[in-house]
Structure formats: structure tokens, C-alpha cells
Design a protein around this motif. Sequence first.
Motif, mmCIF file in Angstrom:
data_model
loop_
_atom_site.group_PDB
_atom_site.id
_atom_site.type_symbol
_atom_site.label_atom_id
_atom_site.label_comp_id
_atom_site.label_asym_id
_atom_site.label_seq_id
_atom_site.Cartn_x
_atom_site.Cartn_y
_atom_site.Cartn_z
ATOM 1 N N PHE A 184 16.173 -7.889 2.319
ATOM 2 C CA PHE A 184 14.379 -8.704 2.297
ATOM 3 C C PHE A 184 15.035 -9.346 3.880
ATOM 4 O O PHE A 184 15.048 -10.543 3.433
ATOM 5 C CB PHE A 184 13.686 -9.593 1.707
ATOM 6 N N PRO A 185 15.627 -8.660 4.427
ATOM 7 C CA PRO A 185 16.165 -9.756 5.716
ATOM 8 C C PRO A 185 14.844 -9.941 6.512
ATOM 9 O O PRO A 185 13.769 -9.853 6.692
ATOM 10 C CB PRO A 185 17.043 -8.565 6.561
ATOM 11 N N ASP A 186 15.903 -11.478 6.825
ATOM 12 C CA ASP A 186 14.973 -12.350 8.280
ATOM 13 C C ASP A 186 13.910 -11.701 8.912
ATOM 14 O O ASP A 186 12.808 -12.668 9.166
ATOM 15 C CB ASP A 186 14.976 -13.282 8.532
ATOM 16 N N PHE A 187 14.605 -11.077 9.279
ATOM 17 C CA PHE A 187 13.988 -10.404 10.630
ATOM 18 C C PHE A 187 13.033 -9.397 9.938
ATOM 19 O O PHE A 187 12.420 -8.711 10.820
ATOM 20 C CB PHE A 187 14.693 -9.159 12.207
ATOM 21 N N LEU A 188 12.359 -9.286 8.898
ATOM 22 C CA LEU A 188 11.600 -8.235 7.988
ATOM 23 C C LEU A 188 10.618 -8.882 7.359
ATOM 24 O O LEU A 188 9.442 -8.244 7.388
ATOM 25 C CB LEU A 188 12.103 -6.952 7.406
ATOM 26 N N THR A 189 11.154 -9.684 6.506
ATOM 27 C CA THR A 189 9.969 -10.355 5.688
ATOM 28 C C THR A 189 8.622 -10.914 6.123
ATOM 29 O O THR A 189 7.684 -11.456 5.523
ATOM 30 C CB THR A 189 10.826 -11.717 5.302
ATOM 31 N N GLY A 190 8.757 -11.437 7.601
ATOM 32 C CA GLY A 190 7.573 -11.814 7.958
ATOM 33 C C GLY A 190 6.358 -10.440 8.747
ATOM 34 O O GLY A 190 5.846 -11.339 9.385
ATOM 35 N N LEU A 191 6.856 -9.714 8.828
ATOM 36 C CA LEU A 191 6.540 -8.644 10.068
ATOM 37 C C LEU A 191 5.501 -8.041 8.717
ATOM 38 O O LEU A 191 3.762 -7.572 9.544
ATOM 39 C CB LEU A 191 7.223 -7.438 9.493
ATOM 40 N N TYR A 215 10.117 -13.465 -1.261
ATOM 41 C CA TYR A 215 10.251 -13.180 0.213
ATOM 42 C C TYR A 215 8.930 -12.971 0.616
ATOM 43 O O TYR A 215 8.668 -12.541 1.806
ATOM 44 C CB TYR A 215 11.618 -12.463 0.345
ATOM 45 N N LEU A 216 8.194 -11.487 -0.309
ATOM 46 C CA LEU A 216 6.624 -10.809 0.280
ATOM 47 C C LEU A 216 6.058 -11.420 0.230
ATOM 48 O O LEU A 216 6.310 -11.770 -1.588
ATOM 49 C CB LEU A 216 7.279 -9.325 0.012
ATOM 50 N N PRO A 217 4.997 -11.347 0.512
ATOM 51 C CA PRO A 217 3.172 -11.436 0.018
ATOM 52 C C PRO A 217 2.893 -10.437 -0.997
ATOM 53 O O PRO A 217 1.501 -10.043 -0.343
ATOM 54 C CB PRO A 217 2.998 -11.841 1.071
ATOM 55 N N LEU A 218 3.205 -9.997 -2.298
ATOM 56 C CA LEU A 218 3.208 -9.048 -2.892
ATOM 57 C C LEU A 218 1.355 -8.903 -3.558
ATOM 58 O O LEU A 218 0.569 -10.078 -4.115
ATOM 59 C CB LEU A 218 3.726 -9.223 -3.995
ATOM 60 N N ARG A 219 0.744 -8.187 -3.191
ATOM 61 C CA ARG A 219 -0.145 -7.538 -3.785
ATOM 62 C C ARG A 219 -0.352 -7.003 -5.232
ATOM 63 O O ARG A 219 -0.335 -7.225 -6.085
ATOM 64 C CB ARG A 219 -1.398 -6.890 -2.856
#
Length: 366
Positions: A184-191, A215-219
Motif C-alpha cells: 500500500f505505497p502512498d503513490f497508490l493508496t489515493g488512486l 489504507y484503503l476505503p474498503l467496501r
Amino acid sequence: MSTTGFPSLSFEDAGTALVEARREGVLIFGCGSFARDLHTALVGMGITVRGFVVSRGEASRFADCPVAPLTALPTGWTALPLWVGVFNREPGADHAALASACEAAGFSRVLLPQQYFEALGGSMGWRYWLDERQGYAAHASELHDSFAQLEDEPSRAFLAAILRYRLGQTRGIPAAPVSGPQYFPDFLTGLAPPPLGFVDAGAYNGDTLAEAQRYLPLREAWAFEPDPANFPLLAERARGLGVPVTCLPCGVSSVNASLAFSGGHGEASTLGGEGNSHIQVLRLDDCLPNARVGYLKLDVEGHEMEALAGAEALIRRNRPVLAIAGYHRRDDLWRIPAWISSLDLDYRLRFRIHAHNSFDAVFYAY
């Protein structure tokens, strides 16, 4: 993209070290499982193991050999070849630091596993990416393609450094381990757009699943873990996450079948070989035929290519972020990028190393 910075794939042959070992015998640094297996392999080849060297502790004996700490070496030991028998990802196993400590103690002929492994003729079996080093040069074209496919300079620097390290040109990998969470690197977690479905293949005890929630908005999530010892730990952790999680006690592959499995090794349990049991494996395409997946993590102990083949329809349908372990096998470095490129889905690719000795290297595609 230019491949400027791509390293030479040359290396020093292990033949001279093997001749010295047969003539003089060797010392083994370390006394863990890898060192003990190395001892067995050397003895089986008729090579005398003079003793074991450890970082600290008291003098002792193992397998009829003396064991001595670096601070109290017997007379004459520093004149012998020293083969490092430590091979894992932990900070205390950092090969660069271990080699430096051994040289500071007076040893002048220190060999790391990648510098002698091919001389053992396969007697130690599969050991992750350890293999005959000429295999890298044999696939130079594919490695150049991987290098060119990486989109950023840190990724290309890591790939070049991992090659130099595995070929024995250097003892360490600059800038590794990277800071920040693995997968979950920072360059991915906002995408990834919220909310998203997360697939965790090789879920172990649920540690990555917990990180995903952080780190992720999980459904929702689907977690696959075939090891019977790990699965209850995964299920217990999933209960406390507060999002719908489906835990499946099986592996992922390119087929739906029962395959040999070597279990009971924690996060290092593996598919293939003779194994000590059999487990069910599933194609993600068949198990999740209509699922909406936004993030796919694969860390399945060398079975990544088969798992990707069984998930191609899912990936084409959802175009999820991919976090694919790329350190279990030597050819991960060219086969995984080539497979992602073959999808022709305009994925951008990055590469990071999250532990010592090139362990926990991950390809990120988005």
C-alpha cells in the motif's frame, strides 16, 4: 523508454570458491535452518565443514562441529573460507552488514549465498530466487524490457540494484527496504475510488487485510489462505475488521484442482513439489465471476504467474490496482512485467523492495 542505467549481468564464477572449499574446508556463518541445510549439502559433496560462526553467544557444538562467536574465534579460523548461511529478510540477516562484520573480525574470503549456490548443484532444493546466475544473462532481453517498462527512476534503480546484488556484484541494495507499508505505497493508496473490493491472495494471518482497511476505503474483501494453521488466525482477525470479508481456505491458481502443498511454514507455506498435504486451488475468474474488485494483492510463494493466469478475466473486467510479489523466483523479474504488458490495458508499473536481501519485492501496476 531508455534503458540507461541497466547493469552488466556479469558475475564471478563459483568454481574457484568450490576448489578452495574442497581443498581447505569451509566455515559456515549462522546456525539456523539454512545454515544447517548448507552443512548437509556440503558434507554430501564431500566438503569438510570446519565449524560454525555466529554473531554472539558462547562457544558450543553442532553436528560434531565447533560453534564460535565472532568475538572469540579459534586460532586460524579467519584464514578459512567463510560461507554465509543466513538467508531471510529480517534486519539481523542483512547480508551487507553480516559480510562487513565478518571482515572486521578478520575474514578475507566471505561468500554470500548467491555467490556459491549454483556450486551446490541443486542439493538444497528451491530457495526462492536463489538459482544459477547465468539465467539472468540468458534472459537479458526480457530484463531490458522490464527495466524499460518501469515508469519512475526509483523503480529502475531498484531493479538494477537487485540484479547487481543477486549476481554478487554488490552485497546490498541501496535504499532498501523502502519506508512505508508493503502493498500500500502512498503513490497508490489515493488512486482507487471508494468504495472498493479488495482481494488478498496469500492472506496469511490477516495482517495485510488489516493494513488494507487502514489504507484503503474498503467496501468488502475476499481473503484466500490455504494453510490450515494460518486460516483460523485469518478468520479471527477478519471478524474484527468491521467490513464484509469472505475467508476461503484455499489457494489461487490457473486451474481448479487439488495440488500438492508444503504447509506448516507460516507465511512461507508453498504450493508444488512433493508437499506434505494437498489443498484446493481456485481460479479467481471462476471464484469471483461477477465481483467488483478495485485492488488485487498476490503473494502466493512463487505461484504468482499461475494465479495471474487464473485472474485474467477479472483483471480485464475491473482493471484493479495490482500489487504482485516479485521476489519468490528469479524469473519473476521479467515474467510478471511481461504478463502485465501483454494485457495491453495501459497499466503503469512501479517496483519497490520492502525487506532486506531482496525479499518482499513488489510490482505495483495501476
